[in-house]
Design an enzyme around this catalytic site. Sequence first.
Site, PDB file in Angstrom:
ATOM      1  N   GLU A 124      15.904 -58.079 -10.355  1.00  0.00           N
ATOM      2  CA  GLU A 124      14.563 -58.648 -10.304  1.00  0.00           C
ATOM      3  C   GLU A 124      13.578 -57.693  -9.629  1.00  0.00           C
ATOM      4  O   GLU A 124      12.433 -57.558 -10.076  1.00  0.00           O
ATOM      5  CB  GLU A 124      14.578 -59.990  -9.557  1.00  0.00           C
ATOM      6  CG  GLU A 124      15.420 -61.071 -10.211  1.00  0.00           C
ATOM      7  CD  GLU A 124      14.799 -61.620 -11.483  1.00  0.00           C
ATOM      8  OE1 GLU A 124      13.695 -61.177 -11.849  1.00  0.00           O
ATOM      9  OE2 GLU A 124      15.411 -62.492 -12.112  1.00  0.00           O
ATOM     10  N   ASP A 271      20.910 -60.284 -22.395  1.00  0.00           N
ATOM     11  CA  ASP A 271      19.703 -60.085 -23.190  1.00  0.00           C
ATOM     12  C   ASP A 271      19.050 -58.706 -23.066  1.00  0.00           C
ATOM     13  O   ASP A 271      18.979 -57.942 -24.039  1.00  0.00           O
ATOM     14  CB  ASP A 271      18.683 -61.183 -22.878  1.00  0.00           C
ATOM     15  CG  ASP A 271      18.462 -61.400 -21.376  1.00  0.00           C
ATOM     16  OD1 ASP A 271      19.076 -60.684 -20.576  1.00  0.00           O
ATOM     17  OD2 ASP A 271      17.658 -62.290 -21.017  1.00  0.00           O
ATOM     18  N   GLU A 365      15.367 -75.209 -21.299  1.00  0.00           N
ATOM     19  CA  GLU A 365      16.124 -74.080 -20.763  1.00  0.00           C
ATOM     20  C   GLU A 365      17.394 -73.838 -21.566  1.00  0.00           C
ATOM     21  O   GLU A 365      17.860 -72.708 -21.691  1.00  0.00           O
ATOM     22  CB  GLU A 365      16.445 -74.324 -19.292  1.00  0.00           C
ATOM     23  CG  GLU A 365      16.868 -73.085 -18.545  1.00  0.00           C
ATOM     24  CD  GLU A 365      15.752 -72.081 -18.313  1.00  0.00           C
ATOM     25  OE1 GLU A 365      15.769 -71.432 -17.265  1.00  0.00           O
ATOM     26  OE2 GLU A 365      14.868 -71.920 -19.170  1.00  0.00           O
ATOM     27  N   GLU A 383       9.217 -65.631 -23.291  1.00  0.00           N
ATOM     28  CA  GLU A 383       9.929 -64.931 -24.370  1.00  0.00           C
ATOM     29  C   GLU A 383       9.497 -65.389 -25.767  1.00  0.00           C
ATOM     30  O   GLU A 383       9.416 -64.575 -26.700  1.00  0.00           O
ATOM     31  CB  GLU A 383      11.439 -65.103 -24.202  1.00  0.00           C
ATOM     32  CG  GLU A 383      12.057 -64.280 -23.089  1.00  0.00           C
ATOM     33  CD  GLU A 383      11.840 -64.865 -21.718  1.00  0.00           C
ATOM     34  OE1 GLU A 383      12.107 -64.171 -20.713  1.00  0.00           O
ATOM     35  OE2 GLU A 383      11.403 -66.044 -21.634  1.00  0.00           O
TER      36      GLU A 383
END
Length: 897
Positions: A124, A271, A365, A383
């Site tokens: 992050e 991803d 989610e 996204e």
Amino acid sequence: MSSPVLLLSMLFGALWVPGEAMSREEKNRLRNQVVEMFDHAYQNYMDHAYPADELMPLTCRGRVRGLEPSRGDVDDALGKFSLTLIDTLDTLVLLNKTTEFEAAVRRVLSDVRLDNDIVVSVFETNIRVLGGLLGGHSMAMMLKDGGQHMQWYQDELLHMAKDLGLRLLPAFNTSSGLPYPRVNLKYGVRGPETRTGTETDTCTACAGTIILEFAALSRFTGDPVFEAHARRALDFLWEKRQRNSNLVGTTINIHSGEWVRRDSGVGAGIDSYYEYLLKAYILLGDDQFLQRFNIHYASIMKYISQPPLLLDVHIHKPLLPARTWMDSLLAFFPGLQVLKGDIRPAIETHEMLYQVTKKHNFLPEAFTTDFRVHWAQHPLRPEFAESTYFLYKATGDPYYLEAGRTILDNLNRFARVPCGFAAMKDVRTGSHEDRMDSFFLAEMFKYLFLLFAETEDLPFDVEGYIFTTEAHLLPLSLSTAPRSSSIPSNRTSEEELDDSNFDWTCPNTRLLFPDPAFPRNLREPIRSAVDKSCPRPAPYREPGMGRPPLRAQDFMANNPEHLELLRRMGVSLIHLKDGRVQLVQHATQAVSAVAAEDGVRFMQEMMELSSQQQKEQLPPRAIQIVSHPFFGRVVLTAGPAQFGTDLSKSFTGVRGFVTVAEPYSGCSEITNADYVQGHIALLQRGQCMFAEKARHIQKAGAIGGIVIDDNEGSSSDTAPLFQMAGDGRNTDDITLPLLFLFHKEGNILLEALKEYREVEVLLSDKARDRGTDAPETGGDCQMEATTPTSVESTGQSQMSTAELDESAPEEVTPSQQEVSTVDEDTSPAGEVSPPEEESSPTDAEADSTQPEEVRDSEKREEPEGDTDSESSQSVDELLADWREDLEAFQQMEKDEL
């Protein structure tokens, strides 16, 4: 080399406009609306939260780590470095807010410290903070070169970026080169003062989403050490791929390289590893990255892609599905397919995601293959907007402008609150969560602005930049920057990397789809498939081992006769501090062998009942503040009662002003009945049964009641919501609705009442749109939400446990779970927190009596024959499924939940 530029120019240079185009005036209006929404979010962060990392939009204050209740791994993104401001820097420039950008850069330089004694996520911090600083530096240099702005700038943001990069480097000190998942910004990873460095596992995306930022840092500064470490991590992941399937797992041991979780997909945990392989080729011009991506991509399309679905598989058995649901993070994949040039499956998957979005207002989610809600949260993820933008750029189809309009409308109707935009706690009810993640400002508004903007609206040519996974802008000119020869390269043999089956540029979309109706023809069957899905849950099936004297579905924890029956079966009750009741069964304490067998069957039936009610559950209720200045924008997640008005059958809900009952406990006759009459009474949990409170306020003339938890600090963010049970008597006399709020949500209501004196709320099954009736959102499709559960098992074969509550705690959203232990002379048995079950008189938590060793479904063995163990086997499988859900959810928390 010129390949990256050629790839992008061919992709975006061939547009057509099928169908009826959106007018320029309407596009301008929507573009301006995006800017207004950004201003609302950004200004509220600056006014109410800065210099905190993030804004808490429901309580209008900043989220400071250590001062708010821990949310688990998701808080690892917070490092006391004004995260949202840094993450937003290049967004300000793209939206033509140059003055604000210059002021923001000065604030970062004067206020932000990067040497805090705090443990943060390497992943992050890299994508949000390092990427934000580099994106800000890129914008500052671009503006400075323009000669009008930032003339004072002397690479200060780049110096900060290098300082941060050096603080992240200790995490890469492993034998494999894979980074530790966390690092202490001040002390690194070694030594007791770091409070980290003991982890052994990391997600594939966590280790494989470093190359863009680290390579950019190396090429901006001329120091090759950063790019070298990022390449080494990517090389190791490539070497550890499963050679037969050419897929990678979700979690890997950073020391041994063994796959810890062997499921493979394109969503949470993996991803951006695939994303960065392709984008590293575009940014750096290294053919090896494209070769590796193409090999992975061929396997994804062979095993994982089942258009329009993208389903996880096992890397060693790629034809074996690993789950029957998808997570929202995979919504980036159609955009990546656009960059690859594979437009058809991008259109198909995007359409599926769009239909799910229209059914639930936002992407849940996680959602099942028949498009029901699996996990109900939506933390304002960008996204889907990202893929919408890329598909519009590739096709010019105005259909994607309409998809963007849907995103805008839903954000304004359902997520906008007075102090910003609040994440959705539950997409089915419209309830909010007190969070506005930094990625909302970093990504969402970039992609939506670009979707509606014309070329002349942009301050620079975005096609000269690559978007990182956090949508930070890095210039493609870095591909021509000198690369130090000291950077190692683990090139595999040319035979292994044979790429002859792949084109080196993206195909011209005009040649791919000469018929303007072609994309529409691809979308139509997918829209029909989503609309016709959502079968009703199966009816309750009797357990196969006979009926015990007391049925689990009839059990009441405060019924003396039931307690005596349980005692005879060797089942005892333990009252827990949080209001739940734990059932513990010891076969040796039963009055007879037959009674002990009945006890085992009762415990098993309790598990089966929990499993069945998982399918039949109803969503939580909503308390919507509709008076000034909220006007319906603040929605609180509430637990229902098993008695009184069923709000799910009420079209209008119950609307009224709130008042505090006296006594606040509601456990005796209400003394301020004149105030309570015609109002919704506020009550405190404790001292008596919920039904007793309801009777007292109903007698005083209340039209509804809200019970607020007395456990200070409790919140639906961190504790399972629950359903209030009756008192063991007939409750048909209670006709008003009673809802439950945890302390944090209840305090929001009490503070509003304290400040505004008159506060009107709407009690309903789902939030209404600014005081109007909620739109239809899919009927039965909204009624399923599966919750990951905690599982612990022991080999105590003579003992089993179950937990319930006289107020029936019911978990309705994925959150950190509680596993209670039993202080007994015997060893504690395993316990399972069941999913929500609103139709039962109690909420039970139970565990099988056998230890559960199964991790992957590929290791499970089918039972032989039709024996009495069939029911027990089904329970074991349920437990394994619940464990798998829990692990997957915990992984998503690490990825960005």
